[in-house]
Each structure stands twice: as C-alpha cells, then as structure tokens.
Scaffold this motif. Structure first.
Motif, mmCIF file in Angstrom:
data_model
loop_
_atom_site.group_PDB
_atom_site.id
_atom_site.type_symbol
_atom_site.label_atom_id
_atom_site.label_comp_id
_atom_site.label_asym_id
_atom_site.label_seq_id
_atom_site.Cartn_x
_atom_site.Cartn_y
_atom_site.Cartn_z
ATOM 1 N N HIS A 1 12.727 -11.699 -10.750
ATOM 2 C CA HIS A 1 13.771 -11.658 -9.727
ATOM 3 C C HIS A 1 14.723 -10.480 -9.966
ATOM 4 C CE1 HIS A 1 16.265 -13.277 -6.514
ATOM 5 N NE2 HIS A 1 17.300 -12.967 -7.275
ATOM 6 N N SER A 2 15.117 -10.269 -11.223
ATOM 7 C CA SER A 2 16.078 -9.194 -11.521
ATOM 8 C C SER A 2 15.516 -7.813 -11.214
ATOM 9 C CB SER A 2 16.515 -9.253 -12.987
ATOM 10 O OG SER A 2 15.498 -8.775 -13.859
ATOM 11 N N ALA A 3 14.195 -7.655 -11.292
ATOM 12 C CA ALA A 3 13.585 -6.349 -11.050
ATOM 13 C C ALA A 3 13.412 -6.037 -9.574
ATOM 14 C CB ALA A 3 12.233 -6.271 -11.750
ATOM 15 N N TYR A 4 13.423 -7.059 -8.708
ATOM 16 C CA TYR A 4 13.077 -6.832 -7.308
ATOM 17 C C TYR A 4 14.086 -7.312 -6.277
ATOM 18 C CZ TYR A 4 8.487 -5.582 -8.972
ATOM 19 O OH TYR A 4 7.451 -4.953 -9.599
ATOM 20 N N ARG A 5 14.887 -8.304 -6.599
ATOM 21 C CA ARG A 5 15.754 -8.903 -5.593
ATOM 22 C C ARG A 5 17.212 -8.860 -6.013
ATOM 23 N NH1 ARG A 5 11.214 -9.034 -3.601
ATOM 24 N NH2 ARG A 5 10.324 -10.742 -2.418
ATOM 25 N N GLY A 6 18.072 -8.851 -5.014
ATOM 26 C CA GLY A 6 19.502 -8.954 -5.253
ATOM 27 C C GLY A 6 20.109 -7.699 -5.847
ATOM 28 N N ASP A 7 21.405 -7.773 -6.064
ATOM 29 C CA ASP A 7 22.152 -6.609 -6.547
ATOM 30 C C ASP A 7 21.722 -6.165 -7.934
ATOM 31 O OD1 ASP A 7 23.610 -6.272 -4.225
ATOM 32 O OD2 ASP A 7 25.254 -7.557 -4.905
ATOM 33 N N SER A 8 21.312 -7.104 -8.799
ATOM 34 C CA SER A 8 20.899 -6.711 -10.157
ATOM 35 C C SER A 8 19.707 -5.770 -10.119
ATOM 36 C CB SER A 8 20.572 -7.943 -10.998
ATOM 37 O OG SER A 8 19.429 -8.614 -10.488
ATOM 38 N N SER A 9 18.842 -5.917 -9.122
ATOM 39 C CA SER A 9 17.652 -5.072 -9.034
ATOM 40 C C SER A 9 18.001 -3.621 -8.703
ATOM 41 C CB SER A 9 16.677 -5.618 -7.990
ATOM 42 O OG SER A 9 17.188 -5.458 -6.680
ATOM 43 N N ARG A 10 19.168 -3.396 -8.143
ATOM 44 C CA ARG A 10 19.555 -2.034 -7.761
ATOM 45 C C ARG A 10 19.864 -1.149 -8.971
ATOM 46 N NH1 ARG A 10 19.939 -2.092 -2.260
ATOM 47 N NH2 ARG A 10 20.419 -4.087 -1.307
ATOM 48 N N ALA A 11 19.967 -1.741 -10.154
ATOM 49 C CA ALA A 11 20.171 -0.960 -11.378
ATOM 50 C C ALA A 11 18.911 -0.172 -11.742
ATOM 51 C CB ALA A 11 20.569 -1.870 -12.537
ATOM 52 N N GLY A 12 17.769 -0.608 -11.246
ATOM 53 C CA GLY A 12 16.507 0.082 -11.491
ATOM 54 C C GLY A 12 15.993 0.707 -10.205
ATOM 55 N N TRP A 13 14.785 1.253 -10.261
ATOM 56 C CA TRP A 13 14.235 1.919 -9.077
ATOM 57 C C TRP A 13 13.161 1.080 -8.371
ATOM 58 C CZ3 TRP A 13 9.113 3.442 -8.590
ATOM 59 C CH2 TRP A 13 8.346 3.412 -9.764
ATOM 60 N N THR A 14 12.831 -0.101 -8.911
ATOM 61 C CA THR A 14 11.775 -0.915 -8.303
ATOM 62 C C THR A 14 12.295 -1.935 -7.297
ATOM 63 O OG1 THR A 14 11.843 -2.544 -10.088
ATOM 64 C CG2 THR A 14 10.298 -0.692 -10.331
ATOM 65 N N THR A 15 13.551 -1.902 -6.993
ATOM 66 C CA THR A 15 14.140 -2.898 -6.107
ATOM 67 C C THR A 15 13.429 -2.981 -4.754
ATOM 68 O OG1 THR A 15 16.175 -3.709 -5.090
ATOM 69 C CG2 THR A 15 15.901 -1.316 -5.182
ATOM 70 N N GLU A 16 13.320 -4.188 -4.264
ATOM 71 C CA GLU A 16 12.849 -4.441 -2.901
ATOM 72 C C GLU A 16 13.975 -5.041 -2.065
ATOM 73 O OE1 GLU A 16 8.218 -5.468 -4.122
ATOM 74 O OE2 GLU A 16 9.578 -7.104 -3.647
ATOM 75 N N ALA A 17 15.204 -4.962 -2.579
ATOM 76 C CA ALA A 17 16.342 -5.623 -1.945
ATOM 77 C C ALA A 17 16.600 -5.136 -0.525
ATOM 78 C CB ALA A 17 17.599 -5.450 -2.802
ATOM 79 N N ASP A 18 16.194 -3.918 -0.185
ATOM 80 C CA ASP A 18 16.370 -3.434 1.184
ATOM 81 C C ASP A 18 15.259 -3.912 2.113
ATOM 82 O OD1 ASP A 18 18.709 -2.068 0.525
ATOM 83 O OD2 ASP A 18 17.591 -0.281 -0.075
ATOM 84 N N LEU A 19 14.189 -4.449 1.520
ATOM 85 C CA LEU A 19 13.047 -4.912 2.311
ATOM 86 C C LEU A 19 12.980 -6.426 2.433
ATOM 87 C CD1 LEU A 19 10.268 -2.621 0.753
ATOM 88 C CD2 LEU A 19 11.507 -2.262 2.902
ATOM 89 N N LEU A 20 13.409 -7.115 1.369
ATOM 90 C CA LEU A 20 13.241 -8.569 1.305
ATOM 91 C C LEU A 20 14.447 -9.227 0.657
ATOM 92 C CD1 LEU A 20 9.705 -8.116 -0.087
ATOM 93 C CD2 LEU A 20 10.109 -9.561 1.912
ATOM 94 N N ASP A 21 14.778 -10.406 1.150
ATOM 95 C CA ASP A 21 15.757 -11.281 0.508
ATOM 96 C C ASP A 21 14.993 -12.465 -0.069
ATOM 97 O OD1 ASP A 21 18.129 -9.846 1.217
ATOM 98 O OD2 ASP A 21 17.973 -10.652 3.255
ATOM 99 N N GLY A 22 15.718 -13.355 -0.733
ATOM 100 C CA GLY A 22 15.087 -14.564 -1.248
ATOM 101 C C GLY A 22 14.362 -14.306 -2.553
ATOM 102 N N GLN A 23 13.447 -15.190 -2.857
ATOM 103 C CA GLN A 23 12.775 -15.133 -4.152
ATOM 104 C C GLN A 23 11.585 -14.190 -4.151
ATOM 105 O OE1 GLN A 23 11.627 -19.246 -4.680
ATOM 106 N NE2 GLN A 23 9.509 -18.785 -4.145
ATOM 107 N N ARG A 24 11.193 -13.762 -5.341
ATOM 108 C CA ARG A 24 9.981 -12.947 -5.527
ATOM 109 C C ARG A 24 8.875 -13.821 -6.087
ATOM 110 N NH1 ARG A 24 6.559 -9.197 -7.272
ATOM 111 N NH2 ARG A 24 6.650 -7.178 -6.328
ATOM 112 N N THR A 25 9.261 -14.834 -6.845
ATOM 113 C CA THR A 25 8.338 -15.825 -7.379
ATOM 114 C C THR A 25 9.142 -17.076 -7.673
ATOM 115 O OG1 THR A 25 6.532 -16.172 -8.960
ATOM 116 C CG2 THR A 25 8.545 -15.162 -9.827
ATOM 117 N N ASP A 26 8.462 -18.126 -8.087
ATOM 118 C CA ASP A 26 9.183 -19.350 -8.446
ATOM 119 C C ASP A 26 8.532 -19.982 -9.675
ATOM 120 O OD1 ASP A 26 6.980 -20.997 -7.576
ATOM 121 O OD2 ASP A 26 7.797 -21.051 -5.560
ATOM 122 N N PRO A 27 9.209 -20.958 -10.288
ATOM 123 C CA PRO A 27 8.670 -21.551 -11.520
ATOM 124 C C PRO A 27 7.263 -22.135 -11.354
ATOM 125 C CG PRO A 27 10.969 -22.152 -11.262
ATOM 126 C CD PRO A 27 10.560 -21.463 -9.984
#
Length: 175
Positions: free
Chosen positions: A22-48
């Motif tokens: 989640h941290s690598a792809y979604r939400g504001d925390s993902s914007r610290a890296g370059w792999t973010t999908e936060a501009d394309l998708l909201d919600g979860q990337r995976t679940d337990p």
C-alpha cells in the motif's frame, strides 16, 4: 546502510506486506517514491486475504527483502504453464531509486530460472505507467502489445480515477 537479505514470506508477514505494498502505490505516502499509482487509483492495492492466499499457495513464492529484519521490498512469483509470472512488486518509497528494486527483480529472475526452471518471466503493467514500463525495458523486458482490461468494479484492486486503465504484458527470456 544495512545489507539486504531475502527470504520466503510467512503467514506472520501478512500485515507488514499489505502495508508495504500500500505504501508503495497508494495514498500520500506513496508519493515519496516514483512508483505511486495515487493519481490513477484510490483504495487498496491488495488485502490480507489475497496476500495470505499467495503465501499459502504452493505454486507461489512471496519473496521478502529485509534490511535489519524490517521488510523493505517484496514481490510475488507464480509458476504457470511454461513460464513464471511476476507481480505484487513493492519497494518502500523512501528506498526507491537506489537499486533495491533492481536487486529484488534480479533475485526473482534467478529464482524463477534456477529453482523452477522457468525460461520466461511475464508481468502486467498499467499502460499509463510509461515510466515504470521504461524501467522494465531497461532491464531486458519486452513490450508485447498484449493488452488486458483493468478489473473495473472489483475494489480489491482499487478504485480507478479514470476510465481508460488497462494492462500490457511484458516478458523476458531467462534462459
């Protein structure tokens, strides 16, 4: 910097893996890296449940990279008919851009080739992620032009922010 170690993920790693992905792809925390999908998708990337299912599947390896005992990257390899599939690739956003992702990808390729005898590794990448596709191409992957639809309506994979999302298959010969 602490050395990176690799190991097979276990059931107890599920919460950390879900958080890492989640941290690598979604939400504001993902914007610290370059792999973010936060501009394309909201919600979860995976679940337990999805991660636990992958860990329990004998045809799947969830590879966990750790530094000082803390998870810093992961990926999922699946044995498929005639090839291995690469997915659930995530690197801690604060560690992106330093070669860790390339190391994880190399270890996944090595495992698929040497442990499973796979001659090919395939993956799918959102076509709008040209920067990510270019990263894979620089590492020897080829674009196939094979496009598959995004699973609209299945919020387990996120809530799309646009209507034109799709996946392209990339492939690399390992042998």
């Amino acid at each position: 910097m602490q050395p990176i170690t690799f190991r097979r993920a276990a059931a107890g790693d599920v919460p950390a893996l879900v958080g890492l992905v989640h941290s690598a792809y979604r939400g504001d925390s993902s914007r610290a890296g370059w792999t973010t999908e936060a501009d394309l998708l909201d919600g979860q990337r995976t679940d337990p449940e999805m991660v636990a299912g992958a860990i329990a599947d004998p045809a799947v390896l969830v590879l966990l990279a750790e530094a000082g005992g803390a998870p810093v990257a992961c990926c999922q390899l699946e044995r498929r008919d005639g090839y291995a599939y690469f997915g659930m690739f995530a690197v801690d956003p604060l560690r992106q851009g330093g070669g860790l992702g390339a190391s994880v990808l190399s270890e996944a390729e090595r495992h698929a080739r040497d442990a499973w005898g796979s001659a090919e590794l395939r993956m799918t990448v959102i076509v709008q992620r040209e920067d990510l596709i270019a990263w894979y191409v620089r590492r020897g992957y080829a674009r196939t032009g094979e496009i598959s639809p995004f699973p609209y309506g299945d919020e387990r994979f996120g809530r799309p922010r646009r209507t034109d999302l799709a996946f392209e298959t990339l492939t690399k010969r390992l042998a």
